[in-house]
Design a protein around this motif. Structure first.
Motif, PDB file in Angstrom:
ATOM      1  N   GLY A  78       0.787  -1.221   0.000  1.00 53.92           N
ATOM      2  CA  GLY A  78       0.000   0.000   0.000  1.00 53.92           C
ATOM      3  C   GLY A  78       0.818   1.270   0.000  1.00 53.92           C
ATOM      4  N   GLY A  79       2.142   1.140  -0.034  1.00 48.52           N
ATOM      5  CA  GLY A  79       2.998   2.318   0.022  1.00 48.52           C
ATOM      6  C   GLY A  79       3.132   3.010  -1.317  1.00 48.52           C
ATOM      7  N   ASN A  80       3.766   4.172  -1.294  1.00 43.68           N
ATOM      8  CA  ASN A  80       4.027   4.924  -2.521  1.00 43.68           C
ATOM      9  C   ASN A  80       5.363   5.634  -2.390  1.00 43.68           C
ATOM     10  N   PHE A  81       5.927   6.011  -3.519  1.00 38.04           N
ATOM     11  CA  PHE A  81       7.263   6.606  -3.510  1.00 38.04           C
ATOM     12  C   PHE A  81       7.300   7.961  -2.806  1.00 38.04           C
ATOM     13  N   ALA A  82       6.257   8.746  -2.930  1.00 30.07           N
ATOM     14  CA  ALA A  82       6.273  10.065  -2.287  1.00 30.07           C
ATOM     15  C   ALA A  82       6.423   9.927  -0.778  1.00 30.07           C
ATOM     16  N   ASP A  83       5.645   9.028  -0.180  1.00 27.36           N
ATOM     17  CA  ASP A  83       5.755   8.812   1.265  1.00 27.36           C
ATOM     18  C   ASP A  83       7.083   8.174   1.630  1.00 27.36           C
ATOM     19  N   GLY A  84       7.543   7.256   0.788  1.00 26.70           N
ATOM     20  CA  GLY A  84       8.822   6.610   1.073  1.00 26.70           C
ATOM     21  C   GLY A  84       9.972   7.587   1.075  1.00 26.70           C
ATOM     22  N   LEU A  85       9.996   8.467   0.094  1.00 25.81           N
ATOM     23  CA  LEU A  85      11.094   9.419  -0.004  1.00 25.81           C
ATOM     24  C   LEU A  85      10.981  10.535   1.029  1.00 25.81           C
ATOM     25  N   SER A  86       9.816  10.673   1.646  1.00 33.30           N
ATOM     26  CA  SER A  86       9.673  11.643   2.732  1.00 33.30           C
ATOM     27  C   SER A  86      10.121  11.072   4.079  1.00 33.30           C
ATOM     28  N   ASP A 102       6.944   3.154 -14.242  1.00 37.99           N
ATOM     29  CA  ASP A 102       6.287   4.447 -14.416  1.00 37.99           C
ATOM     30  C   ASP A 102       7.147   5.616 -13.938  1.00 37.99           C
ATOM     31  N   ASP A 103       7.979   5.375 -12.913  1.00 34.22           N
ATOM     32  CA  ASP A 103       8.759   6.468 -12.316  1.00 34.22           C
ATOM     33  C   ASP A 103      10.156   5.966 -11.948  1.00 34.22           C
ATOM     34  N   PRO A 104      11.013   5.782 -12.937  1.00 37.72           N
ATOM     35  CA  PRO A 104      12.355   5.267 -12.664  1.00 37.72           C
ATOM     36  C   PRO A 104      13.153   6.115 -11.674  1.00 37.72           C
ATOM     37  N   ALA A 105      13.022   7.435 -11.734  1.00 39.11           N
ATOM     38  CA  ALA A 105      13.806   8.293 -10.831  1.00 39.11           C
ATOM     39  C   ALA A 105      13.435   8.040  -9.380  1.00 39.11           C
ATOM     40  N   ALA A 106      12.139   7.851  -9.103  1.00 37.66           N
ATOM     41  CA  ALA A 106      11.707   7.579  -7.736  1.00 37.66           C
ATOM     42  C   ALA A 106      12.221   6.221  -7.272  1.00 37.66           C
ATOM     43  N   TYR A 107      12.198   5.231  -8.149  1.00 33.62           N
ATOM     44  CA  TYR A 107      12.732   3.910  -7.804  1.00 33.62           C
ATOM     45  C   TYR A 107      14.209   4.020  -7.419  1.00 33.62           C
ATOM     46  N   ARG A 108      14.984   4.705  -8.233  1.00 35.64           N
ATOM     47  CA  ARG A 108      16.414   4.839  -7.952  1.00 35.64           C
ATOM     48  C   ARG A 108      16.648   5.545  -6.619  1.00 35.64           C
ATOM     49  N   ALA A 109      15.913   6.607  -6.374  1.00 38.86           N
ATOM     50  CA  ALA A 109      16.097   7.372  -5.137  1.00 38.86           C
ATOM     51  C   ALA A 109      15.702   6.552  -3.917  1.00 38.86           C
ATOM     52  N   MET A 110      14.624   5.781  -4.026  1.00 39.54           N
ATOM     53  CA  MET A 110      14.188   4.974  -2.889  1.00 39.54           C
ATOM     54  C   MET A 110      15.165   3.833  -2.628  1.00 39.54           C
TER      55      MET A 110
END
Length: 295
Positions: A82-90, A132-140
């Motif tokens: 249920g998670g998402n990259f925005a919350d993960g990166l925060s 869908d969002d490679p940059a978020a994957y890399r950052a996480m």
């Protein structure tokens, strides 16, 4: 391709996946294979019920200590259910990854291989897929590696582990790669399939696996370019009859994999039925597997 050998090959550390926490089944597999030690692979979600994660790490810690040389490999989602990259990166999930790392270290699993964000190029793998969002994957990926490495006693090795085939915005192994400083091993999952090609011969299916975009040839070139050891953390036969167009009972595929994995840091057969069957369903393949990998 080289002809099959008359007996077992000298292979890299060999592992198997047989189900969550199934230490006794791993031991039975090792006994059947006549080879020791056999590494174990498993999966947990960082947000899973804390009690289950505690049980799982205890089971695997006890299993690892029971025989010298055993290795544990963990498939770890890059985001919780249920998670998402925005919350993960925060930083919302930081504590979950830190707690899991601490649990592993406390149970003697601090030197495990962690397949972080496995199959990020698979659209349906989970919320952490990176198509869908490679940059978020890399950052996480970088965030979680940093968090887990910082725990006292940590000696984890992180495996950047993709599946065969490009998807969405992921057009090469470089697309989701977080950087050499965050990766110890690069891995590729391989099954004996060729999507919607049920009439393909064993050799044609294997050639597709080698030559398709983000196939074996691309993978080996990528690993060499980054000077990283390779792994094959999931591989296996796949039954015929669905859109994956598996090859069924194919000793040919076993032989090709036995040749491919010789230079791997580790490799593991996926012996749980996720739709493709287990070795027990493929008598010829099972016999060839024991011939090529047994003691």
């Amino acid at each position: 391709m080289a002809a099959p050998s008359a007996g077992a090959v000298t292979s890299p550390p060999l592992g198997v996946y047989v189900g969550p926490g199934k230490t006794a089944v791993v031991n039975d597999f090792q006994t059947w294979l006549g080879r020791s030690p056999v590494a174990a692979t498993d999966y947990v979600d960082p947000s899973e019920n804390t009690q289950w994660n505690q049980y799982a790490m205890t089971y695997w810690g006890d299993w690892k200590r029971a025989e010298a040389g055993r290795r544990f490999v963990l498939g770890l989602p890059l985001l919780p259910k249920g998670g998402n990259f925005a919350d993960g990166l925060s930083g919302r999930y930081d504590r979950q990854f830190q707690d899991l790392a601490d649990m592993m270290i406390e149970n003697g699993l601090g030197d495990s291989v962690v397949r972080l964000g496995y199959e990020g190029n698979n659209r349906i793998i989970g919320p952490w897929q990176g198509t869908d969002d490679p940059a978020a994957y890399r950052a996480m990926f970088r965030r979680v590696v940093t968090l887990m490495r910082a725990r006292a006693g940590a000696a984890f090795q992180f495996d950047y582990n993709m599946a065969v085939g490009a998807a969405g915005k992921v057009t090469s192994f470089e697309t989701l790669y977080p950087g050499d400083a965050y990766v110890d091993i690069v891995g590729l999952n391989i099954y004996d399939v060729w999507w919607q090609h049920p009439g393909a011969t064993p050799a044609e299916r294997w050639n597709h696996t080698l030559t398709t975009r983000m196939g074996v040839n691309d993978f080996k070139a990528f690993a060499a370019a980054h000077d990283k050891p390779v792994s094959y953390p999931e591989w296996g036969l796949y039954r015929k009859g669905d859109s994956y167009a598996g090859g069924g009972d194919s000793p040919y595929f076993i032989d090709r994999m036995a040749e491919l994995v010789r230079d791997a840091r580790y490799q593991a057969y996926f012996n749980l039925d996720w739709g493709g069957g287990t070795l027990d369903e493929f008598p010829e393949g099972k016999a060839r597997y024991k011939l090529r990998f047994g003691g």
